[in-house]
Design a protein around this motif. Structure first.
Motif, PDB file in Angstrom:
ATOM      1  N   ARG A 119       0.827  -1.219   0.000  1.00  0.00           N
ATOM      2  CA  ARG A 119       0.000   0.000   0.000  1.00  0.00           C
ATOM      3  C   ARG A 119       0.854   1.258   0.000  1.00  0.00           C
ATOM      4  O   ARG A 119       0.314   2.367   0.093  1.00  0.00           O
ATOM      5  CB  ARG A 119      -0.913   0.021   1.224  1.00  0.00           C
ATOM      6  CG  ARG A 119      -1.892  -1.116   1.254  1.00  0.00           C
ATOM      7  CD  ARG A 119      -2.871  -0.985   2.414  1.00  0.00           C
ATOM      8  NE  ARG A 119      -3.025  -2.225   3.141  1.00  0.00           N
ATOM      9  CZ  ARG A 119      -3.562  -3.334   2.627  1.00  0.00           C
ATOM     10  NH1 ARG A 119      -3.981  -3.357   1.402  1.00  0.00           N
ATOM     11  NH2 ARG A 119      -3.641  -4.425   3.358  1.00  0.00           N
ATOM     12  N   GLY A 120       2.171   1.092  -0.039  1.00  0.00           N
ATOM     13  CA  GLY A 120       3.056   2.241  -0.082  1.00  0.00           C
ATOM     14  C   GLY A 120       4.269   2.057   0.808  1.00  0.00           C
ATOM     15  O   GLY A 120       4.264   1.208   1.691  1.00  0.00           O
ATOM     16  N   PRO A 121       5.314   2.850   0.554  1.00  0.00           N
ATOM     17  CA  PRO A 121       6.569   2.748   1.307  1.00  0.00           C
ATOM     18  C   PRO A 121       6.351   3.013   2.792  1.00  0.00           C
ATOM     19  O   PRO A 121       5.373   3.660   3.179  1.00  0.00           O
ATOM     20  CB  PRO A 121       7.425   3.857   0.699  1.00  0.00           C
ATOM     21  CG  PRO A 121       6.804   4.190  -0.607  1.00  0.00           C
ATOM     22  CD  PRO A 121       5.351   3.909  -0.455  1.00  0.00           C
ATOM     23  N   ALA A 122       7.262   2.524   3.595  1.00  0.00           N
ATOM     24  CA  ALA A 122       7.162   2.737   5.043  1.00  0.00           C
ATOM     25  C   ALA A 122       8.541   2.665   5.664  1.00  0.00           C
ATOM     26  O   ALA A 122       9.451   2.027   5.113  1.00  0.00           O
ATOM     27  CB  ALA A 122       6.259   1.683   5.657  1.00  0.00           C
ATOM     28  N   SER A 123       8.687   3.315   6.818  1.00  0.00           N
ATOM     29  CA  SER A 123       9.924   3.217   7.587  1.00  0.00           C
ATOM     30  C   SER A 123       9.888   1.935   8.415  1.00  0.00           C
ATOM     31  O   SER A 123       8.837   1.300   8.548  1.00  0.00           O
ATOM     32  CB  SER A 123      10.051   4.409   8.510  1.00  0.00           C
ATOM     33  OG  SER A 123       9.114   4.291   9.562  1.00  0.00           O
ATOM     34  N   THR A 152      15.335  -1.405   0.333  1.00  0.00           N
ATOM     35  CA  THR A 152      15.323  -0.344   1.332  1.00  0.00           C
ATOM     36  C   THR A 152      16.428   0.653   1.031  1.00  0.00           C
ATOM     37  O   THR A 152      17.428   0.335   0.387  1.00  0.00           O
ATOM     38  CB  THR A 152      15.529  -0.898   2.757  1.00  0.00           C
ATOM     39  OG1 THR A 152      16.901  -1.199   2.940  1.00  0.00           O
ATOM     40  CG2 THR A 152      14.668  -2.111   3.014  1.00  0.00           C
ATOM     41  N   GLU A 153      16.214   1.834   1.555  1.00  0.00           N
ATOM     42  CA  GLU A 153      17.158   2.922   1.318  1.00  0.00           C
ATOM     43  C   GLU A 153      17.194   3.773   2.582  1.00  0.00           C
ATOM     44  O   GLU A 153      16.143   4.112   3.134  1.00  0.00           O
ATOM     45  CB  GLU A 153      16.670   3.749   0.138  1.00  0.00           C
ATOM     46  CG  GLU A 153      17.687   4.699  -0.452  1.00  0.00           C
ATOM     47  CD  GLU A 153      17.053   5.598  -1.515  1.00  0.00           C
ATOM     48  OE1 GLU A 153      17.762   6.458  -2.056  1.00  0.00           O
ATOM     49  OE2 GLU A 153      15.826   5.433  -1.765  1.00  0.00           O
ATOM     50  N   ARG A 177      15.134   4.482   7.628  1.00  0.00           N
ATOM     51  CA  ARG A 177      15.292   3.550   6.508  1.00  0.00           C
ATOM     52  C   ARG A 177      13.915   3.341   5.886  1.00  0.00           C
ATOM     53  O   ARG A 177      12.975   2.928   6.566  1.00  0.00           O
ATOM     54  CB  ARG A 177      15.839   2.232   7.044  1.00  0.00           C
ATOM     55  CG  ARG A 177      16.191   1.233   5.979  1.00  0.00           C
ATOM     56  CD  ARG A 177      17.107   0.174   6.586  1.00  0.00           C
ATOM     57  NE  ARG A 177      16.870  -1.159   6.080  1.00  0.00           N
ATOM     58  CZ  ARG A 177      17.224  -2.267   6.706  1.00  0.00           C
ATOM     59  NH1 ARG A 177      17.802  -2.188   7.905  1.00  0.00           N
ATOM     60  NH2 ARG A 177      17.000  -3.440   6.193  1.00  0.00           N
ATOM     61  N   THR A 178      13.813   3.661   4.626  1.00  0.00           N
ATOM     62  CA  THR A 178      12.521   3.559   3.946  1.00  0.00           C
ATOM     63  C   THR A 178      12.487   2.288   3.103  1.00  0.00           C
ATOM     64  O   THR A 178      13.439   1.983   2.391  1.00  0.00           O
ATOM     65  CB  THR A 178      12.295   4.789   3.058  1.00  0.00           C
ATOM     66  OG1 THR A 178      12.456   5.953   3.861  1.00  0.00           O
ATOM     67  CG2 THR A 178      10.898   4.772   2.473  1.00  0.00           C
TER      68      THR A 178
END
Lengths: 111, 111
Positions: free
Chosen positions: A29-33, A63-64, A70-71
């Motif tokens: 559902r979308g990026p997250a930390s 991840t980045e 960290r996303t």
DNA sequence: GCAATGCTGAAGTAATTGCTTCACTATTGT
DNA sequence: ACAATAGTGAAGCAATTACTTCAGCATTGC
């Protein structure tokens, strides 16, 4: 086409844990930390990070790190590899049943 | 719709082993006895039976014993459950990207 | 009846998994 | 500068996994 057995091992193994599936679900559902991923899970942040490492090793998640956060995001191609394997087996199975059906129909015609 | 987490655990776990995937692969081409399943695998028959039990517990394979030979076949509905889970996440992810695309396109229009 | 076949079950073992806690580092906000 | 936030890393531990071997037990073929 990505048919490396070891890669599939990692993939299916990664998906075999409910916490990890929940994380993938969240990321779909979308990026997250990391902390955001951890929030709904009843376990320590360390445990979540370990799960995350499993997901990353499997190629399902990328991840980045920017600053101290960290996303994480889904790597949709990876999911495709698992899907492909399943599809191929299902196809083989269906083709076999079709042939069997043909054979039965033909046999019936000749009685 | 079969969304039992424990069921998915068993399923993905079952698929996470190369020997078990090979067995499923073999069965996708038609039924086989335990010994036939074991033949290409470099492990004891006992080990194969244990893998087979895992596959049966996951619902992926159904077996029936006639005389002294146990015949195994794929349970295609089960494979569908794993496939569904993956598809749903992919769908969610794609929808999100679509919305993102729309947003970007709209934003571009308004500059 | 007897041997070969096809499988079953239990016990043992080394490696892996899924956590925990605790100590720590790097970044950000005031 | 200091505290709060975000994450990292290592050690430890119980449970599970993926085998092994060995001992058995029906069924089948001769």
């Amino acid at each position: 086409m990505l048919h490396d057995p070891a890669q599939l091992d990692l993939m299916f193994q990664a998906l075999a844990d409910p916490a990890r599936r929940q994380m993938v679900d969240r990321l779909s559902r979308g990026p997250a930390s990391v902390s955001q991923l951890a929030e709904p899970l009843a376990m320590s942040l360390s445990a979540v990070v370990q799960h995350l490492n499993v997901l990353e090793a499997s190629g399902l998640v990328r991840t980045e790190k920017l600053g101290r956060v960290r996303t994480c995001q889904i790597e949709p191609k990876a999911l495709g590899a698992a899907e492909n394997w399943i599809n191929e087996r299902r196809l083989a199975w269906e083709r076999r049943l079709d042939r069997l059906g043909d054979f039965l129909a033909e046999t019936k015609d000749h009685t």
